[in-house]
Scaffold this active site. Structure first.
Site, PDB file in Angstrom:
ATOM      1  CE1 TYR A  46      33.773  49.176  44.982  1.00 28.81           C
ATOM      2  CE2 TYR A  46      34.812  47.881  46.699  1.00 28.81           C
ATOM      3  CZ  TYR A  46      34.551  49.102  46.115  1.00 28.81           C
ATOM      4  OH  TYR A  46      35.077  50.238  46.668  1.00 28.81           O
ATOM      5  CG  HIS A 104      29.907  53.385  46.578  1.00 34.21           C
ATOM      6  ND1 HIS A 104      29.978  52.156  45.992  1.00 34.21           N
ATOM      7  CD2 HIS A 104      31.184  53.836  46.554  1.00 34.21           C
ATOM      8  CE1 HIS A 104      31.212  51.882  45.625  1.00 34.21           C
ATOM      9  NE2 HIS A 104      31.959  52.900  45.959  1.00 34.21           N
TER      10      HIS A 104
END
Length: 277
Positions: free
Chosen positions: A56, A111
């Site tokens: 991110y 992830h």
């Protein structure tokens, strides 16, 4: 025991079933003040999970936001699959800790599925846990066949959560993954619970929202967390949306509401693989 409106983890910690997603938050300097206020307001309301990831590119921003309230926050980050071998996972975690300016993560996730064997990632996760750098670890975007594999690998039974796409338009996990996770008392963390905003335009949600004196977004959130053991992490970039998300906890959808939603968004009748990733 998993209760609606509240999520429990294996270490006994429990929290509000709505947390705070941060994808695309912290990138625009002109919005950071408003986004900071939103995240802090959420924590004060009790939405203590803040979810980020090395991908991110906002961990340093999140670290500054929570600097004075770290002990109130359940902090989640994720290792990118390209780093998910043993050494890479350790290094990625340590880098995230530095950026977040904290000594530990409450939950650290893979992830999505990596090209590296799960056993390498698991070994690193368990070593990070033993060293105190993470309290718990889990995965994200991992479908049932791989969850069953992980559960049977050495150390894999320590997996504490799975973060997946789940909303009214994406219900595939209800067929097998949610029941399996409930059996193992493993929380499901639903991202994009409002379908990145698309669901609020649906007339059925608007009708049900009017009945409950709520918003369509609140109905979508209330629906997502109706299952015990499922929490949602919507993103809210201002305080008003944070408060709106929080108040969805008090909405109880009745049988007629659920019937109408099922008619528009049918539950799965067969295996539906997780999308993307």
């Amino acid at each position: 025991m998993m209760k609606t409106g509240q999520i429990s983890f294996s270490d006994g910690s429990s929290m509000c079933a709505i947390g705070q997603g941060t994808w695309n938050i912290g990138r625009n300097p002109l919005k950071r003040k408003e986004e900071t206020a939103a995240l802090l307001a959420g924590v004060e309301l009790g939405m203590t999970m803040i979810d980020t990831a090395e991908m991110y590119d906002n961990e340093a921003f999140i670290g500054k936001v929570i600097a004075g309230i770290r002990n109130k926050v359940f902090l989640v980050s994720k290792v990118h699959p390209s780093h998910a071998d043993y050494r890479g996972t350790i290094a990625a975690c340590e880098k995230s800790l530095r950026k977040l300016d904290t000594d530990y993560l409450d939950l650290y996730l893979l992830h999505w599925k990596s090209s590296y064997p799960f056993i390498e990632t698991i070994e690193a996760m368990n070593d990070l846990q033993r060293s105190g750098k993470i309290r718990m670890w889990g995965v994200s975007n991992i479908d049932l066949p791989d969850m069953e594999l992980i559960e049977n690998l050495l150390g894999g039974c320590a997996c504490d959560a799975n973060q997946v796409l789940y909303n009214l338009q994406e219900r595939g996990v209800e067929y097998d993954l949610i029941p399996w996770s409930r059996q193992y008392e493993m929380p499901i963390i639903a991202y994009s619970p409002i379908g990145e905003g698309k669901l609020i335009k649906q007339s059925v949600l608007q009708r049900i929202a009017e009945k409950h004196e709520a918003t369509a977004a609140q109905i979508a959130l209330a629906w997502t967390i109706r299952h015990p053991g499922v929490m949602a992490i919507p993103k809210a970039a201002n305080v008003r949306h944070v408060e709106e998300n929080f108040h969805s906890l008090s909405i109880r959808l009745d049988a007629e509401d659920l019937k109408q939603l099922d008619a528009t968004f049918p539950p799965p009748t067969h295996k539906v693989p997780l999308a993307g990733w």
